[in-house]
Scaffold this active site. Structure first.
Site, PDB file in Angstrom:
ATOM      1  N   ARG A 187    -100.507 -46.138 -17.877  1.00 20.41           N
ATOM      2  CA  ARG A 187     -99.304 -45.356 -19.113  1.00 20.41           C
ATOM      3  C   ARG A 187    -100.344 -44.466 -19.667  1.00 20.41           C
ATOM      4  O   ARG A 187     -99.304 -43.319 -20.043  1.00 20.41           O
ATOM      5  CB  ARG A 187     -99.863 -46.980 -19.809  1.00 20.41           C
ATOM      6  CG  ARG A 187     -99.671 -48.208 -19.427  1.00 20.41           C
ATOM      7  CD  ARG A 187    -100.050 -49.513 -20.405  1.00 20.41           C
ATOM      8  NE  ARG A 187    -100.092 -50.702 -19.755  1.00 20.41           N
ATOM      9  CZ  ARG A 187     -99.010 -51.366 -20.583  1.00 20.41           C
ATOM     10  NH1 ARG A 187     -98.845 -51.319 -22.066  1.00 20.41           N
ATOM     11  NH2 ARG A 187     -99.246 -53.236 -19.986  1.00 20.41           N
ATOM     12  N   GLU A 198     -87.688 -54.285 -15.766  1.00 25.27           N
ATOM     13  CA  GLU A 198     -87.791 -54.065 -14.543  1.00 25.27           C
ATOM     14  C   GLU A 198     -86.295 -54.942 -13.760  1.00 25.27           C
ATOM     15  O   GLU A 198     -86.034 -53.696 -13.376  1.00 25.27           O
ATOM     16  CB  GLU A 198     -88.988 -55.383 -14.172  1.00 25.27           C
ATOM     17  CG  GLU A 198     -90.043 -55.130 -13.766  1.00 25.27           C
ATOM     18  CD  GLU A 198     -90.351 -55.273 -15.135  1.00 25.27           C
ATOM     19  OE1 GLU A 198     -91.859 -54.488 -15.259  1.00 25.27           O
ATOM     20  OE2 GLU A 198     -90.094 -55.757 -16.098  1.00 25.27           O
ATOM     21  N   ASP A 202     -96.501 -56.536  -6.817  1.00 26.31           N
ATOM     22  CA  ASP A 202     -95.978 -55.823  -6.825  1.00 26.31           C
ATOM     23  C   ASP A 202     -95.997 -53.892  -6.186  1.00 26.31           C
ATOM     24  O   ASP A 202     -94.795 -53.454  -5.446  1.00 26.31           O
ATOM     25  CB  ASP A 202     -95.077 -56.078  -7.911  1.00 26.31           C
ATOM     26  CG  ASP A 202     -95.787 -55.868  -9.092  1.00 26.31           C
ATOM     27  OD1 ASP A 202     -96.946 -55.661  -9.113  1.00 26.31           O
ATOM     28  OD2 ASP A 202     -95.604 -55.438 -10.716  1.00 26.31           O
ATOM     29  N   GLU A 220    -104.080 -49.946 -15.371  1.00 23.41           N
ATOM     30  CA  GLU A 220    -103.429 -49.820 -16.669  1.00 23.41           C
ATOM     31  C   GLU A 220    -103.484 -48.445 -17.132  1.00 23.41           C
ATOM     32  O   GLU A 220    -102.249 -48.085 -17.960  1.00 23.41           O
ATOM     33  CB  GLU A 220    -103.420 -50.872 -17.627  1.00 23.41           C
ATOM     34  CG  GLU A 220    -102.977 -52.470 -17.198  1.00 23.41           C
ATOM     35  CD  GLU A 220    -101.638 -52.270 -17.466  1.00 23.41           C
ATOM     36  OE1 GLU A 220    -100.849 -51.635 -17.334  1.00 23.41           O
ATOM     37  OE2 GLU A 220    -101.694 -53.827 -16.359  1.00 23.41           O
TER      38      GLU A 220
END
Length: 576
Positions: free
Chosen positions: A212, A479, A343, A208
């Site tokens: 980010r 998304e 994903d 993360e």
């Protein structure tokens, strides 16, 4: 908040005058090499170069107390950039102390200096203006009640800290740059320059914080030329590498302490998620190319090479969702999904191939193999309207589940991007169908999409999908809008803009508060109740992709020059 001085806007011009004059010839040549072709033809620049050559040849540098013609020209350029930060060319200026011949640094500068990055002139139409206004509202609420903290709690007018790194500022600053929001860019840049510190005694998630914060810092650099972003990025990356060096296998630990240099697996399991360890490579590779330090790229790419070597043959290139850092092996018999925990592994197979100039063949081979198996094993059509969606394979017997996370909508854009780069036409059929199924998820009383939907397999029912109570919350995820952005960019079909606009109207109606925006608890219930959190990705991705979707000319951030990381941060494409 103190506004940036002109020399703060582009710190790599802010140098000591005496040292500057001592190496003025080298500096001018470096500036000349980074200019676009059009500026190279301008007679004033030839005159300035000639003047510098004469001064240098007689060995009499200009007095340190005076400004040379070049300095005045430079200050003029800085003031122009202070007014229009978006007009900085896409370049990779040399970093202090970095050898031009180091890996990728010189080549990248030459590559990117040949093309001028599109000018961010601000909104061009009413819809872009509305999205930019939404960003300003979100930013203002965050600034008033959560400035310097990670995320705003808009309902209670408080804040939430996750990494304690000013997450919303770093993650969303490039959105402000792309929108041409000068004041917000100045405020965010000032905070990063003066306040951002990674010397924090807390564990952060390697994945993360990479996508980010590291990704945000890199893109901020590429859009402005401000080298202070790279200094911050190097500081962060150096701390994160312990996740790799502490592991007994090529697979890194999922959590890293930014201050103590320790690393560990997740508290809830001994295994890391597939997506956590295979969605770091775009960012660390870009840092290597910018700095010339190949350690970042080599270390993180080892993970991709390891997953490729051990393979995912049981499901034809579709991988289990957990992998162990101690053993380096997959946990067997787990869910096969394109949703949470898996994903972006597939996304980064394609995007790493693109980022490296399509030179690493096994990346695209693994991607094509996985997409073929996905088409064969996981694609279904709903009843009664035949919406194409992608379900999951459940252990132990790989039984099919019609469950689809909103996260899966990313795959529509990824498939479309692949087709633009030579992948099979069938991929575009799936991309278009999936984009439509994602739009169906927004057909709720609020017009907002749930976190998860279950599509109907049985004939005779009236609805194509259903939403379970525990899955009905909406985090204002990006998304689906990301998918529609890619689909509009590639097809020009206005329906994708209309879908995005309806989603934006729903956000304005049901998620906007007096202070910022909030995730909602249930998209099926009006009046809505709130989760009291404005995720950083709402500004970094959702609003950015909306703004790009409403670019009628389909020119902002050309996709043959830039590749988006999984947090919506565009990074340059290299030739190797």
């Amino acid at each position: 908040m103190r506004l940036l001085r002109p020399t703060d806007a582009l710190p790599y011009f802010n140098r000591d005058i005496e040292a500057q004059n001592a190496r003025i010839s080298t500096r001018v040549l470096r500036m000349w090499r980074s200019l676009p072709r059009l500026k190279r033809t301008l007679l004033p620049m030839f005159f300035i170069l000639f003047l510098f050559g004469v001064v240098y040849s007689f060995g009499s540098p200009l007095p340190a107390a005076q400004h040379s013609s070049a300095d005045l020209h430079e200050i003029e350029e800085i003031n122009i950039n202070r007014k229009n930060l978006h007009e900085v060319p896409a370049e990779v200026p040399d970093l202090a102390g970095v050898d031009d011949n180091a890996i990728g640094a010189h080549d990248a500068a030459e590559e990117l200096s040949q093309e001028k990055f599109p000018k961010f002139a601000g909104p061009k139409n009413e819809r872009q203006e509305a999205v930019a206004a939404a960003f300003k509202h979100a930013w203002a609420g965050y600034k008033e009640y959560a400035w310097g903290h990670d995320q705003l709690k808009p309902q209670s007018k408080g804040y939430s800290d996750w990494f304690d790194t000013g997450l919303t500022i770093v993650d969303s600053l490039d959105t402000a740059i792309i929108m041409g929001l000068e004041n917000e860019v100045k405020e965010g840049t000032e905070w990063i320059h003066k306040e951002l510190s990674f010397d924090k005694d807390r564990y952060v998630n390697l994945f993360e914080i990479t996508i980010r914060v590291l990704g945000g810092l890199l893109t901020n650099y590429h859009l402005t030329g401000d080298k202070s972003f790279i200094k911050k990025a190097e500081d962060l990356a150096g701390r994160l590498l312990v996740g790799f060096t502490s592991s007994k296998s090529p697979v890194p630990y999922s959590d890293v302490n930014l201050k103590t240099g320790s690393a560990k697996g997740p508290s809830w399991s001994g295994d890391s998620s597939l997506s956590e360890v295979t969605t770091l490579q775009l960012e660390f590779r870009d840092l290597s190319r910018v700095t010339g330090n190949k350690t970042y790229e080599v270390t993180t790419f080892t993970v991709s090479e390891h997953v490729h070597a051990i393979g995912c043959e049981e499901h034809g290139g579709l991988c289990d969702m957990f992998i162990n850092a101690e053993s380096g092996k997959f946990k067997q018999k787990t869910t096969i999904t394109f949703g949470a925990r898996s994903d972006s592994y597939y996304e980064y197979l394609l995007k790493q191939w693109l980022q490296t100039g399509k030179k690493t063949q096994w990346l695209i081979d693994d991607y094509v193999k996985a997409m073929s198996s996905m088409d064969e094993k996981m694609v279904r059509l709903s009843e009664p309207n035949k919406l194409l969606y992608i379900g999951e394979l459940l252990p132990p017997a790989d039984s099919f589940s019609p469950k689809m996370d909103h996260l899966v909508c990313f795959l529509s854009g990824t498939l479309g991007l692949g087709v633009q780069n030579g992948m099979p036409a069938r991929h575009m059929e799936i991309a278009k169908g999936l984009a439509e199924a994602c739009n169906a998820m927004y057909q709720t009383p609020t017009g907002l999409a749930p976190e998860i939907a279950y599509f109907n397999l049985l004939p005779g029912k009236k609805e194509d999908l259903s939403i379970k109570p525990l899955d009905a919350h909406c985090l204002l995820r990006p998304e689906a809008i990301e998918a529609w952005f890619y689909m509009y960019r590639f097809t020009g079909d206005k329906k994708y803009q209309e879908w995005g606009w309806k989603a934006f109207e729903a956000i304005e109606k049901y998620a906007r508060l007096a202070v910022g925006y909030s995730s909602v608890n249930n998209v099926k219930k009006i009046p809505v109740t709130y989760r009291d959190l404005m995720e950083s990705f709402f500004l970094a991705e959702t609003l950015k992709y909306l703004y790009l979707l409403f670019d009628d000319d389909r020119e902002l951030i050309p996709l043959d020059k830039w590749v988006f990381n999984t947090e919506g941060h565009p990074l340059p494409i290299y030739d190797h």
